[in-house]
Design an enzyme around this catalytic site. Structure first.
Site, PDB file in Angstrom:
ATOM      1  CB  THR A 334      -0.920   0.068   1.235  1.00 34.48           C
ATOM      2  OG1 THR A 334      -0.134   0.388   2.398  1.00 34.48           O
ATOM      3  CG2 THR A 334      -1.648  -1.252   1.455  1.00 34.48           C
ATOM      4  CD  GLU A 335      -2.101   5.695   0.202  1.00 35.29           C
ATOM      5  OE1 GLU A 335      -2.423   6.826   0.593  1.00 35.29           O
ATOM      6  OE2 GLU A 335      -2.787   5.034  -0.577  1.00 35.29           O
ATOM      7  CG  HIS A 336       0.087   4.301   4.357  1.00 37.61           C
ATOM      8  ND1 HIS A 336       0.274   5.664   4.445  1.00 37.61           N
ATOM      9  CD2 HIS A 336      -1.188   4.126   3.945  1.00 37.61           C
ATOM     10  CE1 HIS A 336      -0.839   6.287   4.110  1.00 37.61           C
ATOM     11  NE2 HIS A 336      -1.741   5.375   3.800  1.00 37.61           N
ATOM     12  CD  GLN A 364       5.556   1.844  -0.368  1.00 36.69           C
ATOM     13  OE1 GLN A 364       6.710   1.475  -0.543  1.00 36.69           O
ATOM     14  NE2 GLN A 364       4.525   1.046  -0.577  1.00 36.69           N
ATOM     15  N   GLY A 403      -2.820   8.959  -1.435  1.00 37.05           N
ATOM     16  CA  GLY A 403      -1.726   8.612  -2.351  1.00 37.05           C
ATOM     17  C   GLY A 403      -2.180   8.375  -3.774  1.00 37.05           C
TER      18      GLY A 403
END
Length: 545
Positions: A334-336, A364, A403
């Site tokens: 994921t974006e995190h 990231q 994101g």
């Protein structure tokens, strides 16, 4: 020097006009005790006033872990800049978050930046550069020609500029100093060296601290425990204590929403501490099943919040992640910054269950902006005749982009998922077919989107491929427009699709293939009437689901 203080003592030095930044991703890594103390100080003393708050991501859920809702008070908050906003309905009170009410009533300056910018901007503050420069976000709502990310009329300052650099237009985000950074870790020693052993995300914590110190500001760290100096290896400390001014201990802080602690978010192996959730059968599951057919083995795939996050869970349920025969076939993130394992949905989105590895938020977005996530599945709220997709601002919802813009701009293959209509949609499934029982009040296929989050048409012209997957139809995006490429069995082409679109597809496949009937068969093999979203409407109550 004793750095351990109470939350009340930690926030006592914050003064009128300060800029205060905080880490947090929904319920993950939120320094909730410190934010709460700041809100309580204002309630009791009417000070400090006119603060600017900087949240790289939406911090807290405004329900169990209130996060930025603690400081959403007129007079305390003058301005907020955030990479995303939280807009749930509290299931107990039925109310929207206090912050969302301030925004909707134009009582605060609210700016929304893509999270890629809100993360990378911190690096520029830390190295005292003039600002952050990027191509990403051009011609979107973040571009000054489309509002510059201003979410309220009170916003007068232009925090984003469109400039020419070497003959090319780019977006420029000028830097300004941070007076206070509030971060969170798992442990600190007496000197303030921080480790994150209980946190499945680091997010912007390290970057916030360095940006604040470069600004001659203060760093407050909320932790669960204090260790003796020298009790752990130096390799376990991620932030040196020289960059930490004060430590606030909260032994009972939650790992995330509804999750006091769960080792499944820290270990790649199954440690038996929790069960994987399942998606109830209905339109959302049909969409996730169809989108799962687009996922390829050995391709780094990134999933966004909302309907797209259901895809890994339906794959898990189908046995795609066989830990013996196929432990590393699917590469999910994921974006995190959580890698491997299974992407979660709802309040647990952002941290993967059974991850292989974790990186921080800025790194990231280096991965994302570098195009290393080749496949992306994202939700959508609106899709318009010009090939624009919107998730950032619609109706009474102002979630921002998160994101989304960085992910969509840089992936090679895109899938956008969501129901065809929203607001009361009910469908019936029987014998592998679908019937509309009650149509949703709002169609997502509109003439002009309320906000420009990303131009799919421009992306396709650059060489991307894109599909829009709903419970009743699948479209392929071309530069000229949408091509209707699949239709659900049992659906009427004119009544259930074409008549509900504010624009017509560029083309319709002839012959028009049916979506696989197996997608529409519930596990119980019986006739089922389902609505879209279900209990998850408490989380978002938005067309993203």
């Amino acid at each position: 020097m004793n750095k351990i203080v109470s939350a009340k003592e930690a926030i006592s030095s914050i003064r009128d006009g300060h800029t205060v930044a905080s880490v947090g991703v929904i319920g993950w890594v939120v320094p909730d005790m410190v934010l709460n103390a700041l809100g309580e100080r204002f309630e009791s003393t009417a000070a400090p006033r006119d603060l600017t708050f900087y949240f790289p991501c939406g911090t807290g859920d405004a329900v169990g872990i209130r996060g930025m809702d603690h400081v959403a008070k007129e007079g305390l908050m003058k301005r907020i800049v955030s990479g995303s906003y939280i807009n749930p309905v509290n299931p107990a009170t039925g109310e929207r978050p206090a912050l969302m009410r301030l925004i909707q009533e134009n009582r605060v300056e609210a700016y929304s930046w893509p999270i890629g910018a809100s993360m990378h901007w911190l690096r520029e503050v830390a190295r005292k550069s003039p600002g952050y420069i990027t191509r990403i976000g051009l011609d979107t709502y973040a571009d000054p020609k489309n509002g510059g990310g201003k979410f309220t009329e009170r916003c007068k300052d232009d925090l984003v500029q469109r400039i020419a650099l070497n003959g090319e237009d780019v977006l420029f985000y000028p830097t300004w100093p941070l007076d206070v950074a509030i971060i969170r870790a798992s442990s600190a020693d007496e000197f303030g060296n921080l480790s994150f052993e209980d946190e499945p995300l680091v997010s912007a914590g390290l970057a916030l601290a360095l940006a604040a110190k470069a600004s001659n500001g203060k760093v407050i760290a909320q932790v669960r425990r204090v260790l003796k100096r020298g009790e752990r290896l130096a390799t376990e400390a991620r932030l040196p204590g020289v960059f930490v001014d004060q430590i606030v201990v909260d032994q009972t802080m939650m790992m995330s929403t509804d999750t006091p602690y769960d080792a499944s978010y820290l270990h790649s192996r199954n440690v038996g501490t929790s069960r994987m959730p399942t998606i109830p059968f209905g339109p959302d599951k049909v969409i996730a099943r169809r989108a799962a057919l687009e996922v390829r083995k050995h391709e780094l795939s990134i999933f966004g919040f909302g309907a797209a996050a259901d895809v890994p869970l339906v794959m898990q349920e189908s046995g795609a992640f066989d830990p013996v025969h196929a432990p590393n076939d699917y590469w999910f993130t994921t974006e995190h910054g959580s890698y491997g394992g299974v992407v979660m949905n709802g309040w647990q989105f952002s941290a993967n269950m059974h991850p292989d590895a974790l990186i921080d938020g800025l790194s990231q977005f280096d991965v994302i902006d570098g195009g290393l996530c080749e496949f992306a599945a994202l939700a959508f709220a609106e899709y318009d005749a010009a090939g624009t997709v919107n998730v950032s601002k619609f109706g009474k919802s102002n979630p921002g982009a998160g994101g989304f813009i960085d992910i969509a701009h840089n992936a090679k293959r895109l899938v956008f998922t969501g129901t065809f209509t929203t607001g009361g949609l009910e469908v019936n499934f029987e014998n592998g077919e679908m019937r509309i029982v009650k149509e949703g009040k709002i169609s997502k296929f509109v003439s002009t989107a309320q906000s420009i989050t990303y131009s799919v048409a421009d992306g396709v012209r650059r060489g991307q491929t894109a599909k829009i997957i709903t419970e009743r139809a699948v479209f392929d995006a071309l530069p000229e427009g949408l091509v209707l490429s699949e239709i659900a069995p049992g659906v009427d082409l004119k009544k259930d699709i074409l008549d509900l679109m504010a624009f017509q597809p560029h083309a319709i496949a002839d012959p028009l293939p049916l979506m696989d009937a197996a997608l529409f068969v519930p596990e119980t093999k019986e006739c089922v009437t389902q609505t879209s979203g279900g209990a998850r409407q408490e989380i978002e109550d938005s067309p993203l689901l």
